[in-house]
Design a protein around this motif. Sequence first.
Motif, PDB file in Angstrom:
ATOM      1  N   GLY B   2       0.811  -1.212   0.000  1.00  0.00           N
ATOM      2  CA  GLY B   2       0.000   0.000   0.000  1.00  0.00           C
ATOM      3  C   GLY B   2       0.842   1.258   0.000  1.00  0.00           C
ATOM      4  O   GLY B   2       2.075   1.205   0.050  1.00  0.00           O
ATOM      5  N   ASN B   3       0.153   2.383  -0.092  1.00  0.00           N
ATOM      6  CA  ASN B   3       0.845   3.666  -0.089  1.00  0.00           C
ATOM      7  C   ASN B   3       1.350   4.010   1.306  1.00  0.00           C
ATOM      8  O   ASN B   3       0.780   3.571   2.296  1.00  0.00           O
ATOM      9  N   PRO B   4       2.413   4.814   1.375  1.00  0.00           N
ATOM     10  CA  PRO B   4       2.985   5.128   2.699  1.00  0.00           C
ATOM     11  C   PRO B   4       2.026   5.920   3.583  1.00  0.00           C
ATOM     12  O   PRO B   4       1.179   6.664   3.098  1.00  0.00           O
ATOM     13  N   VAL B  47      -5.534  -2.805  11.966  1.00  0.00           N
ATOM     14  CA  VAL B  47      -4.431  -1.878  12.192  1.00  0.00           C
ATOM     15  C   VAL B  47      -3.747  -2.273  13.498  1.00  0.00           C
ATOM     16  O   VAL B  47      -4.422  -2.573  14.483  1.00  0.00           O
ATOM     17  N   VAL B  48      -2.433  -2.310  13.484  1.00  0.00           N
ATOM     18  CA  VAL B  48      -1.681  -2.602  14.708  1.00  0.00           C
ATOM     19  C   VAL B  48      -0.656  -1.487  14.912  1.00  0.00           C
ATOM     20  O   VAL B  48       0.081  -1.139  13.990  1.00  0.00           O
ATOM     21  N   TRP B  88      -1.011  -1.851   8.670  1.00  0.00           N
ATOM     22  CA  TRP B  88      -2.410  -2.180   8.379  1.00  0.00           C
ATOM     23  C   TRP B  88      -2.496  -3.311   7.375  1.00  0.00           C
ATOM     24  O   TRP B  88      -1.547  -3.588   6.638  1.00  0.00           O
ATOM     25  N   THR B  89      -3.664  -3.950   7.371  1.00  0.00           N
ATOM     26  CA  THR B  89      -3.998  -4.983   6.390  1.00  0.00           C
ATOM     27  C   THR B  89      -5.363  -4.613   5.821  1.00  0.00           C
ATOM     28  O   THR B  89      -6.248  -4.224   6.579  1.00  0.00           O
ATOM     29  N   ASP B  90      -5.520  -4.704   4.503  1.00  0.00           N
ATOM     30  CA  ASP B  90      -6.840  -4.370   3.960  1.00  0.00           C
ATOM     31  C   ASP B  90      -7.600  -5.622   3.541  1.00  0.00           C
ATOM     32  O   ASP B  90      -7.107  -6.747   3.659  1.00  0.00           O
ATOM     33  N   SER B  91      -8.832  -5.410   3.062  1.00  0.00           N
ATOM     34  CA  SER B  91      -9.720  -6.533   2.784  1.00  0.00           C
ATOM     35  C   SER B  91      -9.258  -7.339   1.568  1.00  0.00           C
ATOM     36  O   SER B  91      -9.794  -8.414   1.308  1.00  0.00           O
ATOM     37  N   ARG B  96       0.702  -2.629   4.732  1.00  0.00           N
ATOM     38  CA  ARG B  96       1.655  -1.527   4.727  1.00  0.00           C
ATOM     39  C   ARG B  96       2.150  -1.343   6.163  1.00  0.00           C
ATOM     40  O   ARG B  96       1.367  -1.424   7.105  1.00  0.00           O
ATOM     41  N   ALA B  97       3.433  -1.125   6.318  1.00  0.00           N
ATOM     42  CA  ALA B  97       3.988  -0.876   7.644  1.00  0.00           C
ATOM     43  C   ALA B  97       4.933   0.313   7.565  1.00  0.00           C
ATOM     44  O   ALA B  97       5.709   0.417   6.616  1.00  0.00           O
ATOM     45  N   ASP B  98       4.835   1.208   8.513  1.00  0.00           N
ATOM     46  CA  ASP B  98       5.741   2.349   8.579  1.00  0.00           C
ATOM     47  C   ASP B  98       6.173   2.567  10.022  1.00  0.00           C
ATOM     48  O   ASP B  98       5.458   2.182  10.952  1.00  0.00           O
TER      49      ASP B  98
END
Lengths: 156, 103
Positions: B2-4, B47-48, B88-91, B96-98
């Motif tokens: 995903g995007n940042p 989201v974590v 986060w993880t989407d459906s 994406r992790a930052d």
Amino acid sequence: MIEHSWTDRRGFIRKAGLLSLVASTFTLLPRLALAAWNKAAFDSKTLADAYQAMGVDAPKESADVQLLASDIAENGAVVPLQAVSKIPNTTQISFLVEKNPNMLAALFDLGPDTVADVTARIKMGQTSNVIALVKADGKFYTATKEIKVTLGGCGG
Amino acid sequence: MGNPMKIRAASKDGVTEVKVLMNHEMETGFRKDASGAPIPAWYINEVVAKLNGKVAMEAQWGPSVSKNPYLAFKIKGGAPGDKVSVSWTDSKGDTRADEVTVS
């Protein structure tokens, strides 16, 4: 005789079962409270169904829970909400919108050092009661506020 | 991938305040495109957030979280130089992790 174990039905089932067990044990460990995305709760179309799927039993309206939001949301696509709980041992905060197609918008499980003060932005299709639902020591408390929406956020 | 995200984490009076702006469509599945065909749902559902590798918050979201989600929360403790990470993880299973350093 060449027999790959994955093509053998029984072997496959056995292995798949073992793998899922390993996977579930692994994913359970680092979690705070809930094991997985609560699909039943997010699919719920009534407040009662959502509460049931979340294990909520007889939530009490409490002055120690605050839902901070403006009375009127000009744009239903972006409605800022802040929930603050002054109840000790608050471990979970959720936002629910009564008149959205699905009640539950967001749920936050908080770590032991995380302050019970969460801000997020949600969509609202129409004017509705919005509920901040707080879990503390296994009991549930709410704060409810009506937010008027002048332009819906779920249209298309 | 995903995007940042944009993450800000600031320590003040012993509390670390974290603000996150994610970049995601958060498509509800209720909308239709110009030809009237339904646009399939596509949204961040998990989201974590961690402080120095320790989970501070785990969120579960539905499609009614706004497009380009904003999230703010506070953690007791934390000092300048500590690390805050958000993933986060989407459906669709995209992730994406930052990570940022607390200021």
